[in-house]
Motif scaffolding. Structure first.
Motif, PDB file in Angstrom:
ATOM      1  N   LEU A 112       0.864  -1.171   0.000  1.00 54.89           N
ATOM      2  CA  LEU A 112       0.000   0.000   0.000  1.00 54.89           C
ATOM      3  C   LEU A 112       0.906   1.228   0.000  1.00 54.89           C
ATOM      4  CD1 LEU A 112      -2.830   1.222   0.159  1.00 54.89           C
ATOM      5  CD2 LEU A 112      -2.660   1.115   2.651  1.00 54.89           C
ATOM      6  N   ILE A 113       1.018   1.903  -1.142  1.00 54.42           N
ATOM      7  CA  ILE A 113       1.969   2.992  -1.324  1.00 54.42           C
ATOM      8  C   ILE A 113       1.222   4.306  -1.451  1.00 54.42           C
ATOM      9  CG2 ILE A 113       3.746   3.918  -2.858  1.00 54.42           C
ATOM     10  CD1 ILE A 113       4.462   1.057  -3.600  1.00 54.42           C
ATOM     11  N   ASP A 114       1.637   5.298  -0.673  1.00 52.85           N
ATOM     12  CA  ASP A 114       0.984   6.612  -0.707  1.00 52.85           C
ATOM     13  C   ASP A 114       1.276   7.350  -2.009  1.00 52.85           C
ATOM     14  OD1 ASP A 114      -0.130   6.313   1.812  1.00 52.85           O
ATOM     15  OD2 ASP A 114       1.638   7.119   2.821  1.00 52.85           O
ATOM     16  N   ALA A 115       2.531   7.345  -2.443  1.00 51.61           N
ATOM     17  CA  ALA A 115       2.891   8.107  -3.637  1.00 51.61           C
ATOM     18  C   ALA A 115       4.176   7.565  -4.239  1.00 51.61           C
ATOM     19  CB  ALA A 115       3.063   9.582  -3.295  1.00 51.61           C
ATOM     20  N   ILE A 116       4.243   7.601  -5.568  1.00 49.86           N
ATOM     21  CA  ILE A 116       5.468   7.281  -6.295  1.00 49.86           C
ATOM     22  C   ILE A 116       5.760   8.445  -7.231  1.00 49.86           C
ATOM     23  CG2 ILE A 116       6.572   5.778  -7.989  1.00 49.86           C
ATOM     24  CD1 ILE A 116       4.977   3.456  -6.948  1.00 49.86           C
ATOM     25  N   ASP A 117       6.917   9.062  -7.064  1.00 46.43           N
ATOM     26  CA  ASP A 117       7.348  10.144  -7.954  1.00 46.43           C
ATOM     27  C   ASP A 117       8.384   9.586  -8.926  1.00 46.43           C
ATOM     28  OD1 ASP A 117       5.780  12.044  -6.608  1.00 46.43           O
ATOM     29  OD2 ASP A 117       7.345  12.331  -5.098  1.00 46.43           O
ATOM     30  N   GLU A 118       8.115   9.719 -10.217  1.00 52.79           N
ATOM     31  CA  GLU A 118       9.020   9.176 -11.221  1.00 52.79           C
ATOM     32  C   GLU A 118       9.613  10.308 -12.061  1.00 52.79           C
ATOM     33  OE1 GLU A 118       7.878   5.044 -12.854  1.00 52.79           O
ATOM     34  OE2 GLU A 118       5.953   6.084 -12.631  1.00 52.79           O
ATOM     35  N   MET A 119      10.867  10.152 -12.440  1.00 50.18           N
ATOM     36  CA  MET A 119      11.517  11.142 -13.302  1.00 50.18           C
ATOM     37  C   MET A 119      12.565  10.440 -14.155  1.00 50.18           C
ATOM     38  SD  MET A 119      13.986  13.086 -10.537  1.00 50.18           S
ATOM     39  CE  MET A 119      12.628  13.273  -9.361  1.00 50.18           C
ATOM     40  N   VAL A 120      12.890  11.054 -15.288  1.00 50.34           N
ATOM     41  CA  VAL A 120      13.908  10.513 -16.181  1.00 50.34           C
ATOM     42  C   VAL A 120      15.270  11.057 -15.756  1.00 50.34           C
ATOM     43  CG1 VAL A 120      14.725  10.386 -18.547  1.00 50.34           C
ATOM     44  CG2 VAL A 120      12.276  10.338 -18.077  1.00 50.34           C
ATOM     45  N   VAL A 121      16.229  10.156 -15.585  1.00 47.56           N
ATOM     46  CA  VAL A 121      17.591  10.552 -15.181  1.00 47.56           C
ATOM     47  C   VAL A 121      18.586   9.890 -16.128  1.00 47.56           C
ATOM     48  CG1 VAL A 121      16.973  10.840 -12.751  1.00 47.56           C
ATOM     49  CG2 VAL A 121      17.766   8.625 -13.560  1.00 47.56           C
ATOM     50  N   PRO A 122      19.812  10.422 -16.223  1.00 46.87           N
ATOM     51  CA  PRO A 122      20.817   9.812 -17.109  1.00 46.87           C
ATOM     52  C   PRO A 122      21.178   8.402 -16.650  1.00 46.87           C
ATOM     53  CG  PRO A 122      21.451  12.051 -16.485  1.00 46.87           C
ATOM     54  CD  PRO A 122      20.295  11.675 -15.614  1.00 46.87           C
ATOM     55  N   ALA A 123      21.411   7.535 -17.602  1.00 47.62           N
ATOM     56  CA  ALA A 123      21.865   6.183 -17.288  1.00 47.62           C
ATOM     57  C   ALA A 123      23.281   6.218 -16.726  1.00 47.62           C
ATOM     58  CB  ALA A 123      21.820   5.314 -18.539  1.00 47.62           C
ATOM     59  N   GLU A 124      23.592   5.273 -15.836  1.00 42.28           N
ATOM     60  CA  GLU A 124      24.911   5.231 -15.201  1.00 42.28           C
ATOM     61  C   GLU A 124      25.741   4.037 -15.677  1.00 42.28           C
ATOM     62  OE1 GLU A 124      24.269   5.298 -10.994  1.00 42.28           O
ATOM     63  OE2 GLU A 124      23.250   7.252 -11.016  1.00 42.28           O
ATOM     64  N   GLY A 125      25.191   3.265 -16.599  1.00 41.95           N
ATOM     65  CA  GLY A 125      25.930   2.113 -17.108  1.00 41.95           C
ATOM     66  C   GLY A 125      26.091   1.000 -16.090  1.00 41.95           C
ATOM     67  N   ILE A 126      25.110   0.840 -15.192  1.00 40.42           N
ATOM     68  CA  ILE A 126      25.195  -0.141 -14.107  1.00 40.42           C
ATOM     69  C   ILE A 126      24.906  -1.537 -14.645  1.00 40.42           C
ATOM     70  CG2 ILE A 126      24.215  -0.830 -11.881  1.00 40.42           C
ATOM     71  CD1 ILE A 126      23.451   2.116 -11.470  1.00 40.42           C
ATOM     72  N   LYS A 127      25.667  -2.505 -14.196  1.00 35.10           N
ATOM     73  CA  LYS A 127      25.428  -3.908 -14.521  1.00 35.10           C
ATOM     74  C   LYS A 127      24.819  -4.597 -13.297  1.00 35.10           C
ATOM     75  CE  LYS A 127      27.358  -3.436 -18.556  1.00 35.10           C
ATOM     76  NZ  LYS A 127      26.532  -3.412 -19.785  1.00 35.10           N
ATOM     77  N   GLY A 128      23.673  -5.222 -13.470  1.00 39.37           N
ATOM     78  CA  GLY A 128      23.013  -5.890 -12.360  1.00 39.37           C
ATOM     79  C   GLY A 128      22.243  -4.908 -11.496  1.00 39.37           C
ATOM     80  N   PHE A 129      21.625  -5.434 -10.445  1.00 43.47           N
ATOM     81  CA  PHE A 129      20.853  -4.576  -9.535  1.00 43.47           C
ATOM     82  C   PHE A 129      21.406  -4.732  -8.126  1.00 43.47           C
ATOM     83  CE2 PHE A 129      17.314  -2.994  -7.056  1.00 43.47           C
ATOM     84  CZ  PHE A 129      16.847  -1.945  -7.842  1.00 43.47           C
ATOM     85  N   HIS A 130      21.496  -3.609  -7.384  1.00 40.06           N
ATOM     86  CA  HIS A 130      22.187  -3.614  -6.103  1.00 40.06           C
ATOM     87  C   HIS A 130      21.411  -2.826  -5.042  1.00 40.06           C
ATOM     88  CE1 HIS A 130      25.645  -4.873  -8.563  1.00 40.06           C
ATOM     89  NE2 HIS A 130      25.284  -3.898  -9.379  1.00 40.06           N
ATOM     90  N   ILE A 131      21.559  -3.248  -3.785  1.00 37.19           N
ATOM     91  CA  ILE A 131      21.125  -2.446  -2.642  1.00 37.19           C
ATOM     92  C   ILE A 131      22.343  -1.666  -2.172  1.00 37.19           C
ATOM     93  CG2 ILE A 131      20.239  -2.471  -0.275  1.00 37.19           C
ATOM     94  CD1 ILE A 131      18.810  -5.071  -0.921  1.00 37.19           C
ATOM     95  N   ILE A 132      22.264  -0.330  -2.190  1.00 37.67           N
ATOM     96  CA  ILE A 132      23.420   0.482  -1.840  1.00 37.67           C
ATOM     97  C   ILE A 132      23.188   1.208  -0.519  1.00 37.67           C
ATOM     98  CG2 ILE A 132      24.023   0.752  -4.270  1.00 37.67           C
ATOM     99  CD1 ILE A 132      22.989   3.620  -4.139  1.00 37.67           C
ATOM    100  N   ASP A 133      24.252   1.831  -0.008  1.00 36.49           N
ATOM    101  CA  ASP A 133      24.195   2.484   1.302  1.00 36.49           C
ATOM    102  C   ASP A 133      23.122   3.565   1.343  1.00 36.49           C
ATOM    103  OD1 ASP A 133      26.228   0.887   2.166  1.00 36.49           O
ATOM    104  OD2 ASP A 133      27.807   2.381   1.849  1.00 36.49           O
ATOM    105  N   SER A 134      22.487   3.691   2.507  1.00 32.30           N
ATOM    106  CA  SER A 134      21.428   4.674   2.693  1.00 32.30           C
ATOM    107  C   SER A 134      22.004   6.063   2.901  1.00 32.30           C
ATOM    108  CB  SER A 134      20.572   4.296   3.908  1.00 32.30           C
ATOM    109  OG  SER A 134      20.027   3.000   3.751  1.00 32.30           O
ATOM    110  N   THR A 135      21.141   7.061   2.720  1.00 33.45           N
ATOM    111  CA  THR A 135      21.480   8.444   3.048  1.00 33.45           C
ATOM    112  C   THR A 135      20.473   8.953   4.064  1.00 33.45           C
ATOM    113  OG1 THR A 135      20.165   9.240   1.176  1.00 33.45           O
ATOM    114  CG2 THR A 135      22.518   8.891   0.804  1.00 33.45           C
ATOM    115  N   PRO A 136      20.874   9.889   4.943  1.00 28.46           N
ATOM    116  CA  PRO A 136      19.992  10.312   6.041  1.00 28.46           C
ATOM    117  C   PRO A 136      18.659  10.879   5.584  1.00 28.46           C
ATOM    118  CG  PRO A 136      22.239  11.031   6.425  1.00 28.46           C
ATOM    119  CD  PRO A 136      22.197  10.514   5.028  1.00 28.46           C
ATOM    120  N   GLY A 137      18.649  11.747   4.579  1.00 34.38           N
ATOM    121  CA  GLY A 137      17.392  12.348   4.153  1.00 34.38           C
ATOM    122  C   GLY A 137      16.789  13.215   5.233  1.00 34.38           C
TER     123      GLY A 137
END
Length: 236
Positions: A48-73
């Protein structure tokens, strides 16, 4: 919502769909970077998701999918899941013959303490009471394994690297049955416990807490046991 296993779910879904990118916590939100495609439809079908904000960003050439370090926000404690009761898989593990046999602090990505142990967002181990318990090699391997139910489980622990139980459980049970009041220290703080069916013990707890009328929380094993004391609607 932090502490519901969202990032491991996103990781597994992206791998299933063959997508490249990363996911991370950012304060009380989750940020997902995809080199192509979208996960919005599948995510909304599961959470159950309140909101999803989507935007187009430049590709980074990443191979595979990863969980990366969090940021405080943005700081704050809104959106934290409550402490979650042990799931059937963890209870079976405690009762089994494996390395977590009898270990009371067994949990996974789907159960265990959340709100009571967090210091700040996002919900990552270094920001919780579990920070002082470094993972042993076996737990670290489970944490890093995308196919394991403890993949990125922040409360993961075992007898070799997690909190230890101090005191005699049988003695504690006997004291409660005899009308005593216990202060039980867990990784989320102290819990005062007495026999809810013993009027004298409850009255003494009310006197000590200076709480003559306000209801006290009653713990029950499961919904079936709750129904033995109160009427429970389908919505409740």
């Amino acid at each position: 919502m932090q502490g519901v296993g969202f990032r491991p779910f996103v990781h597994a879904l992206a791998v299933e769909l063959g997508l490249s990118g990363w996911v991370r916590n950012e304060g009380g939100s989750v940020l997902i970077h995809l080199e192509q495609g979208s996960l919005s439809e599948r995510l909304r079908a599961t959470f159950l998701i309140d909101a999803i904000d989507e935007m187009v960003v430049p590709a980074e050439g990443i191979k595979g999918f990863h969980i990366i370090d969090s940021t405080p926000g943005v700081p704050g404690l809104s959106g934290i899941a409550p402490d979650l009761a042990s799931c059937p898989e963890c209870r079976a593990e405690v009762a089994g013959l494996g390395r977590r046999h009898g270990y009371p602090f067994t949990s996974c990505a789907h159960c265990g303490p959340r709100f009571s142990i967090i210091d700040s967002l996002p919900f990552d181990r270094p920001r919780t009471a579990m920070a002082e318990f470094p993972l042993c090699p076996e737990c670290a391997a489970e944490y890093e394994n995308p196919s394991d139910r403890r993949h990125h489980a922040q409360t993961i622990a075992c007898p070799d690297c997690g909190p230890r139980l101090l005191g005699d459980i049988d003695e504690a049970v006997a004291l409660i049955r005899d009308g005593g009041i216990l202060a039980i220290k867990g990784i989320g703080g102290f819990h005062l416990a007495c026999d809810a069916g013993n009027p004298e013990a409850v009255a003494e707890l009310r006197r000590r807490k200076r709480r003559p009328r306000k209801p006290l929380a009653m713990m029950a094993r499961d919904l079936e046991q709750v129904r033995g004391y109160v009427d429970v609607s389908e919505e409740e």
